[in-house]
Design a protein around this motif. Structure first.
Motif, PDB file in Angstrom:
ATOM      1  N   ILE A   1       0.752  -1.451  -0.079  1.00 49.93           N
ATOM      2  CA  ILE A   1      -0.145   0.000  -0.051  1.00 49.93           C
ATOM      3  C   ILE A   1       0.821   1.195   0.015  1.00 49.93           C
ATOM      4  CG2 ILE A   1      -2.074   1.016   1.680  1.00 49.93           C
ATOM      5  CD1 ILE A   1      -3.012  -1.217   2.328  1.00 49.93           C
ATOM      6  N   GLU A   2       2.168   0.945   0.596  1.00 48.89           N
ATOM      7  CA  GLU A   2       2.946   2.063   1.142  1.00 48.89           C
ATOM      8  C   GLU A   2       4.287   1.547  -0.099  1.00 48.89           C
ATOM      9  OE1 GLU A   2       1.614   4.822   2.316  1.00 48.89           O
ATOM     10  OE2 GLU A   2       0.368   4.336   3.978  1.00 48.89           O
TER      11      GLU A   2
ATOM     12  N   PHE B   1      -1.762   0.689  -3.885  1.00 47.86           N
ATOM     13  CA  PHE B   1      -2.874   1.054  -3.799  1.00 47.86           C
ATOM     14  C   PHE B   1      -3.510   1.977  -5.218  1.00 47.86           C
ATOM     15  CE2 PHE B   1      -6.111   4.696  -2.606  1.00 47.86           C
ATOM     16  CZ  PHE B   1      -6.167   3.741  -1.501  1.00 47.86           C
TER      17      PHE B   1
ATOM     18  N   ASN C   1      -4.001  -1.068  -7.785  1.00 47.06           N
ATOM     19  CA  ASN C   1      -5.484  -1.486  -7.751  1.00 47.06           C
ATOM     20  C   ASN C   1      -6.747  -1.412  -7.866  1.00 47.06           C
ATOM     21  OD1 ASN C   1      -7.795  -2.659  -5.690  1.00 47.06           O
ATOM     22  ND2 ASN C   1      -6.414  -4.126  -5.554  1.00 47.06           N
TER      23      ASN C   1
ATOM     24  N   LYS D   1      -9.171  -1.834 -10.868  1.00 51.15           N
ATOM     25  CA  LYS D   1     -10.658  -2.274 -10.947  1.00 51.15           C
ATOM     26  C   LYS D   1     -11.445  -1.263 -11.035  1.00 51.15           C
ATOM     27  CE  LYS D   1     -10.041  -5.284  -6.986  1.00 51.15           C
ATOM     28  NZ  LYS D   1      -9.806  -4.526  -5.153  1.00 51.15           N
TER      29      LYS D   1
ATOM     30  N   LEU E   1     -13.230   5.566  -1.019  1.00 47.48           N
ATOM     31  CA  LEU E   1     -12.170   4.926  -2.521  1.00 47.48           C
ATOM     32  C   LEU E   1     -11.322   4.544  -1.472  1.00 47.48           C
ATOM     33  CD1 LEU E   1     -12.212   4.023  -5.058  1.00 47.48           C
ATOM     34  CD2 LEU E   1     -10.488   5.706  -5.594  1.00 47.48           C
ATOM     35  N   ASN E   2     -11.114   2.691  -1.805  1.00 50.73           N
ATOM     36  CA  ASN E   2      -9.988   2.304  -0.695  1.00 50.73           C
ATOM     37  C   ASN E   2      -9.962   0.590  -1.964  1.00 50.73           C
ATOM     38  OD1 ASN E   2      -8.329   1.269   1.236  1.00 50.73           O
ATOM     39  ND2 ASN E   2      -9.943   1.102   2.741  1.00 50.73           N
ATOM     40  N   ILE E   3      -9.105   0.042  -0.922  1.00 54.93           N
ATOM     41  CA  ILE E   3      -8.850  -1.306  -2.245  1.00 54.93           C
ATOM     42  C   ILE E   3      -9.107  -2.372  -1.374  1.00 54.93           C
ATOM     43  CG2 ILE E   3      -6.545  -0.439  -2.981  1.00 54.93           C
ATOM     44  CD1 ILE E   3      -4.945  -1.926  -0.976  1.00 54.93           C
TER      45      ILE E   3
ATOM     46  N   ILE F   1      -9.115  -3.444   7.296  1.00 55.47           N
ATOM     47  CA  ILE F   1      -7.714  -4.096   7.793  1.00 55.47           C
ATOM     48  C   ILE F   1      -6.941  -3.306   7.006  1.00 55.47           C
ATOM     49  CG2 ILE F   1      -8.005  -5.708   9.793  1.00 55.47           C
ATOM     50  CD1 ILE F   1      -7.080  -7.788   7.118  1.00 55.47           C
ATOM     51  N   LYS F   2      -7.694  -3.286   5.788  1.00 49.68           N
ATOM     52  CA  LYS F   2      -6.578  -2.209   4.182  1.00 49.68           C
ATOM     53  C   LYS F   2      -6.888  -1.068   4.237  1.00 49.68           C
ATOM     54  CE  LYS F   2      -7.400  -6.702   1.477  1.00 49.68           C
ATOM     55  NZ  LYS F   2      -8.317  -7.001   0.343  1.00 49.68           N
ATOM     56  N   GLY F   3      -6.004  -0.583   3.453  1.00 50.41           N
ATOM     57  CA  GLY F   3      -5.953   0.940   3.221  1.00 50.41           C
ATOM     58  C   GLY F   3      -4.973   1.429   4.442  1.00 50.41           C
ATOM     59  N   HIS F   4      -4.167   2.995   3.568  1.00 50.93           N
ATOM     60  CA  HIS F   4      -4.035   3.931   4.356  1.00 50.93           C
ATOM     61  C   HIS F   4      -4.442   4.214   5.820  1.00 50.93           C
ATOM     62  CE1 HIS F   4      -1.453   4.705   0.929  1.00 50.93           C
ATOM     63  NE2 HIS F   4      -2.479   4.829   0.132  1.00 50.93           N
ATOM     64  N   GLU F   5      -3.738   4.402   6.603  1.00 54.90           N
ATOM     65  CA  GLU F   5      -3.813   5.350   8.070  1.00 54.90           C
ATOM     66  C   GLU F   5      -4.845   6.077   7.702  1.00 54.90           C
ATOM     67  OE1 GLU F   5      -4.820   3.870  11.315  1.00 54.90           O
ATOM     68  OE2 GLU F   5      -3.180   2.658  10.045  1.00 54.90           O
TER      69      GLU F   5
ATOM     70  N   ILE G   1      -7.389   6.512   5.912  1.00 54.28           N
ATOM     71  CA  ILE G   1      -8.337   6.496   4.927  1.00 54.28           C
ATOM     72  C   ILE G   1      -9.401   5.478   6.509  1.00 54.28           C
ATOM     73  CG2 ILE G   1      -9.985   4.504   3.272  1.00 54.28           C
ATOM     74  CD1 ILE G   1      -7.808   4.846   1.571  1.00 54.28           C
TER      75      ILE G   1
ATOM     76  N   GLU H   1     -14.551   0.208  -4.192  1.00 55.75           N
ATOM     77  CA  GLU H   1     -13.227  -0.562  -4.532  1.00 55.75           C
ATOM     78  C   GLU H   1     -13.493   0.691  -6.075  1.00 55.75           C
ATOM     79  OE1 GLU H   1     -11.480  -4.438  -3.838  1.00 55.75           O
ATOM     80  OE2 GLU H   1     -13.243  -4.924  -2.873  1.00 55.75           O
TER      81      GLU H   1
ATOM     82  N   THR I   1      -4.870  10.029  -6.287  1.00 55.51           N
ATOM     83  CA  THR I   1      -5.539   8.402  -7.116  1.00 55.51           C
ATOM     84  C   THR I   1      -6.840   8.985  -7.738  1.00 55.51           C
ATOM     85  OG1 THR I   1      -4.747   7.761  -4.291  1.00 55.51           O
ATOM     86  CG2 THR I   1      -7.545   6.499  -5.653  1.00 55.51           C
TER      87      THR I   1
END
Lengths: 345, 345
Positions: free
Chosen positions: A131-132, A214, A217, A221, B163-165, B170-174, B176, B197, B215
């Protein structure tokens, strides 16, 4: 789907044989119907499986006897040349990274996939493993992506683009700008094109698209979703009137070709690059045809020596950079080796 | 294109009149051909223009007499209700931010645009004004986006997605994850849907898509590029055989409808949200029809009181949060006010 796909892949890759990991009671009857496949297959029974909603850390800790883990172990032990799974992506990456380890000179593995473009197809990475990403990760992705395009796709001099939000040098994250500076002086097995923007991906401006997990993905999608939107609108358009329906019947053959070209099954198979072993993730929702494509790309990576080439290329790039830095004033701030670890090959 | 677009917009928004900023010698003859437009227009002559490759900081410093700057000044001075420009996006945002300032309670303005979806259209922000965003920025984008959907698009209870992956927590940037936690307790003028997504954007899962500017820019451009790829492949398909060509002729009316629905001109006009003044950026490469859409969305934002509603909503949200925090133990780590500045309205 897995067994039927393995059978289809067998016809395209005649040298293949299989180890199936999973519930023997479910696999055995399926193989019995496919005697040619059964002849080249061994079943390793395990009742344990990683569920699709299992967290990677949990799967890693408690899934030591799962079919996924045993299949990866077989690669680590040299019993299999590659592993293909249609299971939980996060768990597969966590286990593959833990068991197989990364290749020398590679800090983090990446997930790569094919992308249909105006010119044919491109490879994009990373698609969600990281992700990073710092500039070193992006540079490594560029190396792995261009080696992939060269060895597996057979391109003589693949072009590599760094995904950004403008072609200008002033835009984008700091890590991207640093990666671009480093790639300009890195003797890639391909050619560094510079920055590209989102619209350049489907346009096929470059063969290899490099980005963080990130952004990659989201881009993949979003493109898949847009393709689906178009396919659905096209379907509605052709069924909106009698004339349009007749029109479709006449244009049917041409549309069958278009459908084949854009078929998501054709692009099935996400390659885990940067590991000491070949690991390919198939879409869970694909069919036998799609799964066969994932198997074949894994076989291609093995037979075309993808990982061996990565090792050679990383060593070549590092010695080229070391040679260049030897003739550069070592106190120069432009020293081509921004990360001391990059030379530890 | 600008003058012809202004003329088209006049027919759709009868209450409008125009101030044109630019080279009078070029504008005057164009207006002379359109007497109805000329009657409601005033030309403010300036020979200076911001070039498309000018860096925002340079444009800001040395472009004080440019057409772009004078048009924004007119909004700040109350001489114009809104500004529409087809010029350099970065310069326009830098100048608009500097001259108009942000709305009270808004830390950073965002660029928003329409996105064609399976259900109709959605609004996405940010599309490039803020490359790095913290959770506070994302929460503010969610507020501005839902106010936009409510006031300008007229939706009763717009849904907002981050918007996330992956849909998992548990996923994604802090940033978000923190924004999602904050949005769950924020009384938005719409409804917070949670994570979405990339494929959910064209599917139209939510009315408002919130993301950082990097993004968002990549997602928008990837979707545009994919749409272009499909349009081109469709064109090739229909011209690939005689039968396909006849098929197209029969389905032509149906395809004209499809083309209209997906016409990029329909979605032209990027709205700068969060400023004390209405500013809309038109694509430079659009035509009169597209420019007229950009003018009309600016007029809609003015007549429907977008900025006034933002102020009211920010104040309402902050007092609701303050009221909620009054009944929460102030030493609680779950205090709903993570940013002290957010209350300074």
């Amino acid at each position: 789907m897995v067994v039927a796909g393995a059978d289809m892949a067998r016809l395209r890759c005649p040298e293949i044989d299989y180890l199936f990991f999973g519930d023997e009671q479910r696999i055995r009857p399926l193989l019995a119907n496919l005697p040619d496949l059964e002849r080249i297959s061994t079943i390793h029974h395990t009742p344990d499986a990683i569920s699709n909603d299992a967290k990677p850390a949990v799967a890693l800790r408690s899934g030591r006897t799962s079919s996924m883990r045993l299949a990866i172990d077989a690669v680590a032990q040299g019993k299999a040349a590659c592993v293909v799974s249609a299971g939980n992506t996060g768990a597969l990456m966590a286990m593959a990274k833990f068991v197989l380890k990364t290749l020398p000179g590679i800090d983090r593995p990446a997930i790569a996939s094919f992308f249909p473009t105006m010119r044919g197809e491109s490879v994009m990475l990373d698609l969600g493993a990281n992700i990073e990403c710092d500039s070193r990760n992006l540079v490594e992705f560029a190396v792995m992506g261009s080696v992939f395009a060269k060895t597996v796709l057979g391109l003589m001099e693949p072009t590599v683009g760094l995904l950004n939000i403008g072609a200008e040098e002033i835009k984008g994250h700091e890590s991207i700008k640093q990666a671009a500076a480093q790639l300009r002086i890195t003797p890639l097995p391909g050619k560094f094109h510079g920055f590209i923007e989102g619209n350049d991906i489907p346009a096929g401006v470059v063969d290899v698209i490099v980005t963080d997990g990130f952004t990659g993905n989201v881009a993949l999608k979003t493109a898949e979703g847009t393709a689906k939107l178009y396919a659905e609108l096209l379907r509605r358009t052709f069924s909106s009137s009698i004339l349009a329906k007749i029109g479709y019947l006449l244009a049917r053959n041409a549309f069958t070709k278009l459908r084949k070209r854009m078929d998501p099954r054709r692009y099935n198979g996400a390659m885990f690059l940067g590991l000491q072993g070949v690991c390919v993730k198939s879409h869970g929702g694909t069919d036998a045809d799609g799964f066969a494509n994932a198997v074949c790309v894994a076989v291609d990576m093995v037979t075309r020596g993808f990982n061996e080439t990565i090792k050679v290329e990383v060593a070549r790039i590092n010695s080229a950079i070391a040679a260049a830095s030897a003739i550069v004033d070592s106190s120069s701030p432009d020293s081509p080796l921004p990360d001391p670890k990059a030379a530890a090959v």
